[in-house]
Design an enzyme around this catalytic site. Structure first.
Site, PDB file in Angstrom:
ATOM      1  N   THR A   1      -7.039   5.020   7.894  1.00 44.96           N
ATOM      2  CA  THR A   1      -6.711   3.726   8.488  1.00 44.96           C
ATOM      3  C   THR A   1      -7.959   3.015   8.977  1.00 44.96           C
ATOM      4  O   THR A   1      -8.096   1.789   8.819  1.00 44.96           O
ATOM      5  CB  THR A   1      -5.720   3.924   9.648  1.00 44.96           C
ATOM      6  OG1 THR A   1      -4.494   4.456   9.117  1.00 44.96           O
ATOM      7  CG2 THR A   1      -5.425   2.613  10.356  1.00 44.96           C
TER       8      THR A   1
ATOM      9  N   THR B   1     -11.030   3.140   7.817  1.00 45.83           N
ATOM     10  CA  THR B   1     -11.739   2.535   6.684  1.00 45.83           C
ATOM     11  C   THR B   1     -10.959   1.354   6.127  1.00 45.83           C
ATOM     12  O   THR B   1     -11.533   0.326   5.751  1.00 45.83           O
ATOM     13  CB  THR B   1     -11.991   3.568   5.586  1.00 45.83           C
ATOM     14  OG1 THR B   1     -12.761   4.655   6.122  1.00 45.83           O
ATOM     15  CG2 THR B   1     -12.753   2.955   4.416  1.00 45.83           C
ATOM     16  N   GLY B   2      -9.640   1.464   6.093  1.00 48.66           N
ATOM     17  CA  GLY B   2      -8.824   0.355   5.628  1.00 48.66           C
ATOM     18  C   GLY B   2      -9.019  -0.895   6.457  1.00 48.66           C
ATOM     19  O   GLY B   2      -9.086  -2.017   5.925  1.00 48.66           O
TER      20      GLY B   2
ATOM     21  N   GLU C   1      -3.249   2.056   1.020  1.00 47.18           N
ATOM     22  CA  GLU C   1      -2.403   3.206   1.344  1.00 47.18           C
ATOM     23  C   GLU C   1      -3.221   4.075   2.287  1.00 47.18           C
ATOM     24  O   GLU C   1      -4.144   4.769   1.874  1.00 47.18           O
ATOM     25  CB  GLU C   1      -2.009   3.954   0.077  1.00 47.18           C
ATOM     26  CG  GLU C   1      -0.825   4.896   0.283  1.00 47.18           C
ATOM     27  CD  GLU C   1      -1.257   6.320   0.493  1.00 47.18           C
ATOM     28  OE1 GLU C   1      -1.472   6.697   1.671  1.00 47.18           O
ATOM     29  OE2 GLU C   1      -1.373   7.057  -0.494  1.00 47.18           O
TER      30      GLU C   1
ATOM     31  N   CYS D   1      -1.579  12.522   2.232  1.00 48.02           N
ATOM     32  CA  CYS D   1      -1.225  11.470   3.191  1.00 48.02           C
ATOM     33  C   CYS D   1       0.248  11.526   3.560  1.00 48.02           C
ATOM     34  O   CYS D   1       0.613  11.343   4.723  1.00 48.02           O
ATOM     35  CB  CYS D   1      -1.567  10.096   2.616  1.00 48.02           C
ATOM     36  SG  CYS D   1      -3.332   9.801   2.391  1.00 48.02           S
TER      37      CYS D   1
END
Length: 473
Positions: A227, A229-230, A247, A281
């Site tokens: 999350t 890095t997202g 994702e 994940c």
């Protein structure tokens, strides 16, 4: 099929660095040197982008049927090199050959390629009332950046690459710096069939990935990973208004109702949590069990877990492997130690050899644990499962929903209608009934909350790597 990949060594020789900047890649189970991998920089990225730009118009000009046929030929090539790909994957990622692991992953690559080629996406007539007529078409975006993780480095790459190619895009892929050989090997096999320049791979660390996310060349970025890095990708791509499919992290909850047969569900509970040694994940990372069946579920699950062999991936008898990298080993170790320090009951495992060469963390079940313990509320991404006792179903649902991510969840019950009612109350992109984590190429998949946004698989996945165009009149 292609003699270039007839053996593991010939496959490895096609992708290993033979000059220029490089770094070593080691087997996470044994520490053995596998090969040296090239290190790419922004100049290499620019060259890959230029190759993709040059090739994409010709690829897009092909018919949908021609591109689908090409994907089926790519699937043939993957199947012809399946054993070589599986061995390389096992040695680099650590997952065993057998069980739902390396051979399974390579097989899934071929299956997803074929399913993506076969998925219908007809032109949609949106209005036809005698006065107005309009059609909704899907057009290529152009260039897609596919940034993939280290846990399922081949399968997730195909999840991103196959629909992008089907819809007429060209792709620049970047595998994780932890599993670059797997990414390079897969695309080498795929490129033995595809036209030059349609699929390009660059390898490097997060800095190279960051350069991709700021590049205006990409109309779409697909990312599977953390999350944190997202969120950085959202920020870095904002100036270009780049389309995103993210994702991200998950902390999936399973809820077991009191009407279950513990022995009957134990095997499925185990694989829901421990597939890929927990490095998934959408694995089940928290298990809430009603007090009436708690002790029996814990005992049945422990019996199954104790019988699952863990070891070096290329040894045929193993079905669990090491953690892929020491960083992840340390995360699991820290969280399990926090649980042990709180007085939780270690049913199984929890005693790693921290001085061993391989990144092996034993299968670990932790019971009688506080619902607020770090092992419960943080994503461990490894083989340590907390099992929480509950008395009130509403309380269990609130605990399941009480984290900031929402990738998947599951409900376990003999009453499917009751389970579906509970599923509707869970904040997750997918809720499974009496199973956990299974995906299907025709069933859309994606998360809610901070597990990301955008859908993959099936027609929705094809739409996500295209742009709509309305023909009005």
């Amino acid at each position: 099929m292609s003699t270039a990949f007839d053996t593991y060594q010939s496959l490895l020789a096609t992708i290993a660095a033979d000059g220029g900047p490089s770094r070593e890649v080691h087997d996470p189970a044994t520490g053995e040197l596998i090969a040296r991998v090239p290190i790419h920089d922004e100049t290499d990225l620019d060259q890959a982008i230029e190759r993709a730009r040059s090739a994409q118009p010709g690829w897009a000009a092909l018919s949908d049927e021609e591109r689908s046929a090409a994907l089926n030929r790519v699937a043939d090539a993957v199947e012809a090199a399946a054993e070589q790909l599986a061995e390389l994957l096992s040695r680099e990622q650590g997952k065993p050959l057998n069980g739902p692991n390396a051979r399974f992953e390579v097989g899934a690559c071929a299956a997803w390629l074929r399913a993506t080629a076969a998925t219908p996406l007809p032109v949609e007539v949106v209005v036809d009332d005698g006065d107005a007529y309009a059609e909704l078409h899907r057009r290529p975006i152009g260039l897609v950046a596919a940034i993939t993780p280290w846990n399922w480095p081949m399968m997730i790459a195909v999840w991103q690459i196959a629909p992008s190619l089907r819809m007429g895009n060209a792709v620049v892929a970047k595998p994780s710096e932890h599993t670059p050989l797997s990414g390079l090997a897969l695309t080498a096999v795929m490129n033995s069939v595809l036209p030059d320049g349609i699929l390009n791979t660059v390898v490097g660390d997060g800095a190279l990935g960051a350069a991709m996310t700021t590049s205006p060349a990409f109309g779409k970025i697909m990312f599977t990973g953390s999350t944190s890095t997202g969120k950085r990708i959202v920020q870095s791509s904002a100036d270009n208004l780049t389309r995103l499919t993210l994702e991200l992290g998950g902390n999936d909850a399973g809820i077991v109702l009191p009407d279950v047969d513990p022995a009957a569900i134990a095997q499925d509970l185990f694989w829901g949590a421990f597939i890929n040694t927990g490095q998934t994940c959408a694995a089940m990372k928290r298990l809430y069990v009603h007090a009436d069946v708690y002790d029996d579920v814990v005992a049945a699950l422990a019996e199954v877990a104790a019988a699952m062999p863990m070891g070096v991936g290329v040894d045929e008898q193993n079905v669990l492997g090491p953690l892929q990298n020491r960083m992840q080993f340390d995360v699991v170790d820290r969280l399990v130690e926090a649980a042990k320090g709180s007085g939780a009951w270690v049913v199984l495992g929890g005693d790693p050899d921290r001085d061993a060469v391989g990144n092996f963390y034993p299968t670990t079940l932790i019971a009688d644990i506080d619902p607020a313990n770090p092992l419960v509320v943080e994503e461990q991404f490894g083989p340590g499962l907390p099992i929480i006792r509950y008395h009130d179903l509403d309380e269990a649902i609130a605990l399941a929903n009480g984290v900031d991510v929402g990738l998947g969840a599951s409900v376990w019950s003999a009453d499917r209608a009751k389970a579906r009612e509970i599923a509707m109350r869970l904040q997750a992109g997918t809720v499974w009934i009496n199973s956990h984590g299974g995906v299907h190429p025709m069933i859309p998949f994606g998360g809610v909350k901070q597990s990301g946004y955008g859908l993959e698989f099936g027609a929705e996945g094809l739409k996500s790597v295209s742009v709509p165009q309305v023909i009005n009149g």
